[in-house]
Each structure stands twice: as structure tokens, then as C-alpha cells.
Design a protein around this motif. Structure first.
Motif, PDB file in Angstrom:
ATOM      1  N   ARG A  78      -2.350  -6.214   0.402  1.00 56.95           N
ATOM      2  CA  ARG A  78      -2.104  -4.915   1.043  1.00 56.95           C
ATOM      3  C   ARG A  78      -3.294  -4.402   1.817  1.00 56.95           C
ATOM      4  O   ARG A  78      -3.242  -3.318   2.374  1.00 56.95           O
ATOM      5  N   ARG A 137       8.973   3.943  -3.689  1.00 52.31           N
ATOM      6  CA  ARG A 137       7.801   4.577  -4.279  1.00 52.31           C
ATOM      7  C   ARG A 137       7.944   4.638  -5.801  1.00 52.31           C
ATOM      8  O   ARG A 137       7.004   4.366  -6.548  1.00 52.31           O
ATOM      9  N   GLN A 183       5.448   3.108  -8.627  1.00 56.00           N
ATOM     10  CA  GLN A 183       4.863   3.998  -9.639  1.00 56.00           C
ATOM     11  C   GLN A 183       5.161   3.502 -11.048  1.00 56.00           C
ATOM     12  O   GLN A 183       4.290   3.482 -11.915  1.00 56.00           O
ATOM     13  N   ALA A 200       0.867  -1.193   0.000  1.00 58.28           N
ATOM     14  CA  ALA A 200       0.000   0.000   0.000  1.00 58.28           C
ATOM     15  C   ALA A 200       0.903   1.243   0.000  1.00 58.28           C
ATOM     16  O   ALA A 200       1.259   1.773   1.047  1.00 58.28           O
ATOM     17  N   TRP A 201       1.265   1.704  -1.207  1.00 59.10           N
ATOM     18  CA  TRP A 201       2.303   2.726  -1.325  1.00 59.10           C
ATOM     19  C   TRP A 201       1.777   4.138  -1.561  1.00 59.10           C
ATOM     20  O   TRP A 201       2.434   5.129  -1.203  1.00 59.10           O
ATOM     21  N   GLU A 202       0.599   4.278  -2.126  1.00 61.08           N
ATOM     22  CA  GLU A 202       0.165   5.596  -2.616  1.00 61.08           C
ATOM     23  C   GLU A 202       0.008   6.648  -1.516  1.00 61.08           C
ATOM     24  O   GLU A 202       0.343   7.815  -1.709  1.00 61.08           O
ATOM     25  N   GLN A 203      -0.492   6.245  -0.349  1.00 56.72           N
ATOM     26  CA  GLN A 203      -0.726   7.199   0.737  1.00 56.72           C
ATOM     27  C   GLN A 203       0.281   7.045   1.881  1.00 56.72           C
ATOM     28  O   GLN A 203       0.102   7.637   2.946  1.00 56.72           O
ATOM     29  N   ASN A 204       1.321   6.281   1.646  1.00 55.66           N
ATOM     30  CA  ASN A 204       2.312   6.029   2.704  1.00 55.66           C
ATOM     31  C   ASN A 204       3.397   7.111   2.672  1.00 55.66           C
ATOM     32  O   ASN A 204       4.284   7.098   1.822  1.00 55.66           O
ATOM     33  N   LYS A 205       3.337   8.057   3.592  1.00 54.66           N
ATOM     34  CA  LYS A 205       4.262   9.197   3.627  1.00 54.66           C
ATOM     35  C   LYS A 205       5.672   8.788   4.072  1.00 54.66           C
ATOM     36  O   LYS A 205       6.624   9.547   3.877  1.00 54.66           O
TER      37      LYS A 205
END
Length: 322
Positions: A322, A289, A293, A277-282
Motif C-alpha cells: 500500500r 472500511r 477495521q 491504504a484505508w485509514e485516510q481514504n475518504k
């Protein structure tokens, strides 16, 4: 046997949804039961499920032999795999295929073991397509569990405790492996069948791929764009990569196999197909990332509740959804 609690049964209490074990090629054992084998990694084998009807069984065996020779490898012969079906369920026995084991030798044109695996993959796909498009009545019985110089799979429409009693080979102490992958299937979107038993050729999957329809359609849409320096002209012989009518797990295994033999490491492939789960992981590393992408442009995520164990015969791993 510790997985016995999770498999399903129907009205026939001795017929499960399928169970099996995937191991490394047990070279010492195969050398004992089939004389004249080359050294380890120079030959390949696998279980082949065949029709109960004799003439159709001969047709299937001759078809596989024909493609082995056509692709330039040496066919060494068949071994009848000893089984004991006295304790399996009635419906499992009624649909039980005849199980035999081909042995195929590499030749001097094969550069390395992965090149051998790619050629075996081509042979298997050619045989599968030829037999499934033929006019024989029992073509649904034909299935190659795997055809490899690295791994071997004992599986069937069995319950976990039945596996070692059904496959008499497993009682032999000369069978050794540095890894094993086991599974007891609980079917959800397809009926139980001998060929849909798990593990598959590279993975065992517990769960359900909810994005399956989109994954299949997008992969098929991209087949016209596929290119490979490793497969070259053989690439067209593999299409379609996804075998129609398979379960979600079988479909994922088809794609995993194709990407692995196209040159990617197995952990790379699993991160492509089931990304974190990468999109919202700061807190994610920027290089990681970037990896996610980039690969999102090549492959959609195969999403859904999943626990997957996977191996290429040299390494083994596991991942959660995820």
C-alpha cells in the motif's frame, strides 16, 4: 528466462539466489512416470529435498512415511526425480540435496480436497519438526517444497535459465497447467539456500517485509488463542505456524497457508495481511472500511515494499503493497 535480469549472483557466476515454477498437479505426466496412481485429487505429491548422506536420507524418508501412516493416509511410494546438475554453479552443487518425490493417497475418511490438503499440512509439519529436532548432521538439507493434491513446485538454488535443464521432467510435453507462478529470487535478509528459493507453497514475493519482527511476535503471541472447527485437535500439531529461520517471504507464506487451510478465501487473506491504504481514504466504501477495521483487530499489516503473486492451485492473483 525473462526474469534473468533481476536475480543475484555471487563470486560463483552460475549460482543464483534461487528460481522456480509452481504449477497445477500434472496428472497425465505423473500417471505416466508412477504407475497405479488414483484419479486426480485423490493423491498428493511434492518435491522433497533430502540429505546427501545415505543413512540420514533413509531416516528422513522413514520419518515422513511414519507420519503419513500415523495420520491415516496411504503411502504409495517414492520416485527419484531426474536432474542434470552439470550446468549449475559450484556452490549450488556442493549444497545440492538429493531430490525425491513421495506419493500419498487419500482414503474414504477424507471428505473433500481441502480436507485432504489440511491433513497433508499436518503431516508435513509433524515431519519437519521431528527431523529438525533430531540429531542427524544434515537435517538442514531436509525440506518439503510442498505436499499437495493441487499444486507442484519445481525450484532450487538455480538461475532462471537453469530450471528447465536441471529438472528433466520439464522437457516432457505431457506436463500441462492452467496457471503457473514463477520467480527469480534476490535475497536480502537471508543467504541463498535451496529451501529458500521461490516460489513458496502459495506465493512468490518480490520486496521486503519491514515489519517482520513485530508480525512474527504478534502471531506467536496469538497462538494460544487459536481455535478451528476444521483442524480440531490437529491444530496443536501445527504449532508453531511460522517455521523458525525462514526468510520474510517464507514466513508470510507460512501464515498465508495456515489462514487458507483454516477456511478463508485467498483474496480475503491477502486483504488481511497486506491491506489497502484505508485509514485516510475518504472515498472508500463503508463496507470495505469496515472489513479493514475488523481485520486490523485480528492481524497487523505485513508492511514493506512488496509485489506478491499468489495461488491456491485453482485461482491466481497479484497485489502490491500500500
Amino acid at each position: 528466462e525473462r526474469l534473468a535480469h533481476r536475480g543475484a549472483t555471487g563470486a560463483d557466476p552460475k549460482t543464483g539466489d534461487g528460481a522456480g515454477i509452481l504449477i497445477q498437479i500434472p496428472h497425465d505426466f505423473f500417471s505416466k512416470v508412477f504407475k497405479g496412481l488414483p484419479e486426480y485429487s485423490k493423491y498428493a505429491t511434492g518435491l522433497v529435498f533430502l540429505p546427501q548422506e545415505k543413512d540420514e536420507r533413509v531416516f528422513c524418508k522413514e520419518s515422513l512415511e511414519k507420519f503419513v501412516k500415523k495420520e491415516g493416509l496411504d503411502f504409495l511410494g517414492w520416485r527419484s526425480v531426474p536432474v542434470d546438475d552439470m550446468d549449475i554453479g559450484k556452490s549450488a552443487r556442493e549444497s545440492e540435496p538429493v531430490i525425491e518425490q513421495p506419493f500419498i493417497a487419500a482414503n474414504n475418511t477424507i471428505k473433500d480436497q481441502l480436507a485432504f490438503e489440511r491433513k497433508l499440512y499436518v503431516i508435513r509439519r509433524l515431519a519437519e519438526k521431528a527431523i529438525h529436532s533430531s540429531g542427524i548432521k544434515q537435517k538442514s538439507f531436509f525440506y518439503i517444497t510442498n505436499l499437495s493434491s493441487r499444486t507442484f513446485s519445481y525450484k532450487g538454488l538455480l538461475m532462471p535459465y537453469q530450471v528447465e535443464n536441471f529438472f528433466l521432467d520439464l522437457k516432457d510435453e505431457s506436463i500441462r497447467s492452467s496457471l503457473c507462478l514463477v520467480h527469480s529470487r534476490y535475497s536480502t535478509n537471508t543467504f541463498p539456500a535451496w529451501d529458500l528459493s521461490q516460489p513458496f507453497r502459495f506465493l512468490a514475493h518480490n520486496g521486503e517485509i519491514n515489519t517482520l519482527g513485530g508480525n512474527i511476535n504478534w502471531f506467536k503471541a496469538r497462538e494460544g488463542l487459536l481455535k478451528s472447527g476444521l483442524f480440531g485437535k490437529d491444530l496443536k500439531k501445527l504449532l508453531p505456524v511460522i517455521v523458525p529461520g525462514g526468510s520474510d517471504s517464507a514466513t508470510l507464506d507460512n501464515v498465508f497457508e495456515f489462514l487458507l487451510l483454516s477456511g478463508r478465501p485467498l483474496e480475503h487473506i491477502m486483504m488481511m495481511l497486506i491491506p489497502g491504504a484505508w485509514e485516510q481514504n475518504k472515498f472508500l466504501d463503508e463496507k470495505l472500511r469496515g472489513f479493514y477495521q475488523y481485520h486490523a483487530c485480528l492481524s497487523e499489516a505485513w508492511d514493506g515494499p512488496a509485489a506478491i503473486a499468489f495461488t491456491d492451485g485453482t485461482r491466481i492473483g497479484a497485489v502490491l503493497d500500500r
